[in-house]
Design a protein around this motif. Structure first.
Motif, short mmCIF file in Angstrom:
data_model
loop_
_atom_site.label_atom_id
_atom_site.label_comp_id
_atom_site.label_asym_id
_atom_site.label_seq_id
_atom_site.Cartn_x
_atom_site.Cartn_y
_atom_site.Cartn_z
N GLU A 138 0.81 -1.21 0.10
CA GLU A 138 -0.09 -0.03 -0.01
C GLU A 138 0.81 1.34 0.08
O GLU A 138 0.47 2.28 -0.63
CB GLU A 138 -0.96 -0.01 1.17
N GLN A 139 2.16 1.17 0.58
CA GLN A 139 2.94 2.42 0.60
C GLN A 139 3.25 2.70 -0.77
O GLN A 139 3.38 3.51 -1.26
CB GLN A 139 3.82 2.10 1.67
N PHE A 140 3.90 1.50 -1.64
CA PHE A 140 4.04 1.52 -2.82
C PHE A 140 3.13 2.20 -3.79
O PHE A 140 3.21 3.04 -4.39
CB PHE A 140 4.65 0.16 -3.40
N LEU A 141 1.82 1.88 -3.56
CA LEU A 141 0.70 2.31 -4.16
C LEU A 141 0.68 3.81 -4.13
O LEU A 141 0.36 4.57 -4.93
CB LEU A 141 -0.62 1.87 -3.80
N GLN A 142 0.66 4.30 -2.80
CA GLN A 142 0.49 5.60 -2.31
C GLN A 142 1.82 6.78 -2.96
O GLN A 142 1.43 7.53 -3.67
CB GLN A 142 0.47 5.80 -0.90
N ILE A 143 3.13 6.17 -2.91
CA ILE A 143 3.91 6.95 -3.48
C ILE A 143 3.95 6.78 -4.92
O ILE A 143 4.29 7.99 -5.66
CB ILE A 143 5.57 6.26 -3.07
N SER A 144 3.46 5.81 -5.32
CA SER A 144 3.30 5.86 -7.10
C SER A 144 2.24 6.25 -7.65
O SER A 144 2.12 6.86 -8.72
CB SER A 144 3.63 4.37 -7.42
#
Length: 630
Positions: A138-144
């Protein structure tokens, strides 16, 4: 900075098979729609699939952020433009969409289980115990900037494209029989005995008569025609001339020193050697070998497969290095090697070869330099005012000479100059204005006219008048007689040399032994070979090709510098693919790549024919005209 980045980014954005397709898809139609920054119009359209402006900006912003992590915060959008990063991201996105459409056309489907397995297998989404970590995902999705749905949709399309490409890759094969036949053809070796019939050995060349000279002169007009010459008057405005007359006060010097103090602070620099490995353990073993006295280049070749030319980083300052490398590199002494250092590029071992200390230069040390700099800056400022005054003078009807006299400018007269910058005697005309525009301006200005005021580099202007034009003309024979005689004799020697070589070849081909022909002609034989169809060494291309048409004992000839070379075939050595498996494997790889490229080019044509690609270039440019990457 850009030069070093170019070396280090070859293949970062576009790799492998997809990279080949990006090249094939490079020529898209462009829609020049005048739209706003976030127009509802798509930025890119591939068939019926649209990429919106916000979506494209996010993707390119992510790539810029990644590049900034690699090369520092100073990496900006303009550098990205120059390196082609923006176009490469667009190309990659278009390529993936086209491949996804191609996969869809063939019914390639990716199941939910396949997507789940792919996500769970990715290292970046793993946490404690090497298990999938939902929080990291989820952190990856937020950053991307992805939603979970949009990311899964994107991943499904990309996996379908991968499967599509893998199927093509598997079909790029060549039969072993064909590979062996091509190997034999390419690597068959031929040897020959050879002699040179030199032009200079032809002594019986008579002096040419008047008619022969006249005919040669007329038949070779291009060689003896004088180019167009122009007579030019030039006014020059140069900062260096103005600077000589400008005074600089001590206060101005002191202020300049304070303003430029950072320029006179020379940071410490170090000359470095670097090898990069994918694995920490390999890097540790490589360092142990270096500590034991091993050669850096040899270890880099063995452990990192790097050639010596790629190891030298040159002289760098601390700010030139990635953040994770700079501190440890500048903490060790000369001839020492860092511990293995991790960066996004891999595991680094860096050796300090030489250290150049930094230091601050005092005001006294740079006083003379400052005087020149300040005077030149004031001169440049005055140059623009002077150029305006010159244009006012000319606009008021003054000639170049009158304007120069009124403004105390130098006037230069060039009696003759051709398009290459040489005068009628063939000598270079000295001290022409810098910037590379003078000759172009001189030969694009009409006779009797003044040119526009033109920049000559960054600190000068010039304006010229074409006073006279001398059209190209055949030089009279009397003025070039010695040249004509020399060239006529050289041609006569070539013709006699050729006839002599032809007679010798005819004798060999009608049964006379090569050695006897060479001895009778008093020519020294030598041996050439091995010659293959692809490796001919110093043998002329036409002669090398002829060797593969000859029977043993037969001869051919070809023109070489200064004469004719005769070669008689003495030996044919058949290639043995069974004895060179490495060579056969290399050939197999080459043929496989060639077949693969043919397939991909056909795929590119087919996909583009079925799915039109258009890029709204105006919209893309607007997206990155101001704040991207800030």
């Amino acid at each position: 900075m850009l030069g070093s980045i170019r070396k280090r980014t070859g293949g970062i954005v576009v790799k492998g098979l997809t990279g080949l397709l990006v090249i094939s898809f490079g020529a898209w139609g462009i829609n020049d729609m005048l739209t706003g920054r976030f127009s509802i119009s798509p930025a890119v359209k591939v068939g019926n699939t649209e990429i919106g402006a916000r979506d494209l900006e996010l993707e390119i912003r992510n790539e810029l952020n990644r590049m900034q992590r690699l090369y520092g915060a100073n990496f900006d959008v303009e550098q990205a433009r120059q390196l082609g990063v923006i176009d490469a991201v667009i190309s990659q996105r278009v390529t993936n969409i086209l491949l996804g459409l191609g996969a869809s056309d063939l019914g390639v489907l990716i199941s939910d289980n396949q997507i789940r397995d792919r996500i769970r297998s990715e290292e970046r989404f793993r946490g404690l115990g090497n298990n999938f970590d939902r929080n990291r995902f989820e952190q990856f999705l937020q950053i991307s900037g992805y939603t979970e749905g949009s990311y899964l949709s994107r991943l499904r399309r990309d996996m379908a494209a991968e499967q599509f490409l893998h199927s093509l890759d598997a079909g790029a094969t060549t039969s072993r029989k064909a590979i062996d036949a091509i190997y034999r053809y390419r690597n068959e070796q031929r040897y020959a005995d050879t002699i040179i019939v030199a032009d200079d050995n032809i002594m019986d060349v008579p002096e040419p008569g008047p008619q022969e000279l006249d005919k040669y002169h007329r038949d070779n007009k291009a060689r003896f025609t004088a180019p167009e010459y122009r007579q030019i008057t030039v006014n020059r405005l140069e900062a260096r001339d103005l600077a000589k007359e400008i005074s600089v006060s001590d206060l101005e010097l002191q202020n300049a020193y304070e303003a430029r103090e950072a320029e006179f602070n020379q940071p410490e620099s170090r000359r470095l050697m670097q090898m990069i490995m994918a694995d920490e353990e390999i890097a540790k073993r490589a360092r142990e070998l270096l500590i034991q006295g091993g050669d850096f280049a040899e270890i880099a070749k063995a452990m990192a497969d790097q050639d010596a030319a790629s190891l030298d980083l040159g002289s760098v300052t601390k700010n030139d290095l990635l953040t994770e490398l700079s501190v440890p590199v500048f903490a060790i002494g000369a001839n020492q090697v860092t511990e293995p250092l991790e960066s996004p590029l891999g595991w680094h071992l860096i050796k300090v070869m030489e250290i150049t200390p930094g230091g601050q230069q005092s005001f006294a040390e740079v006083r003379d330099t400052l005087r020149i700099l300040v005077a030149n800056e004031k001169a440049v400022d005055g140059l623009f005012d002077l150029s305006n005054r010159l244009e006012d003078e000319l606009g008021g009807g003054a000639t170049l000479e009158e304007a120069a006299a009124n403004l105390n400018l130098p006037v230069t007269r060039i009696d003759s100059i051709d398009r290459t910058g040489r005068d009628k005697n063939g000598a270079e005309v000295p001290d022409l204005p810098a910037g590379g525009k003078f000759l172009q301006t001189a030969f694009s200005t009409a006779e009797g006219e003044d040119s526009p005021l033109t920049e000559a580099g960054t600190e000068a202007f010039f304006i010229l008048r074409v006073d006279a034009v001398t059209s190209p003309a055949l030089r009279p024979l009397d003025s070039v007689r010695s040249e004509v005689v020399t060239e006529w004799k050289a041609q006569a020697r070539r013709e006699k040399s050729e006839k002599r070589a032809q007679r010798l070849v005819e004798r060999i081909n009608t049964g006379t032994v090569f050695k006897s022909v060479a001895e009778e002609a008093r020519l020294t034989p030598s041996v050439i070979g091995p010659v293959t169809r692809e490796q001919r060494g110093q043998v002329p291309a036409s002669l090398a090709a002829s060797l593969f048409d000859l029977e043993i004992g037969k001869a051919a000839m070809a023109r070489v510098e200064g004469g004719y070379q005769i070669a008689t075939l003495t030996q044919v050595a058949a290639a043995q693919p069974a004895e060179d498996r490495d060579g056969v494997d290399r050939l197999s790889d080459q043929l496989r790549q060639s077949v693969k490229q043919d397939i991909l080019e056909q795929l590119a044509e087919s996909l583009q024919a079925r799915h039109t690609v258009s890029v709204n270039r105006q919209l893309v440019d607007n997206l990155f005209s101001s704040n991207v990457g800030q």
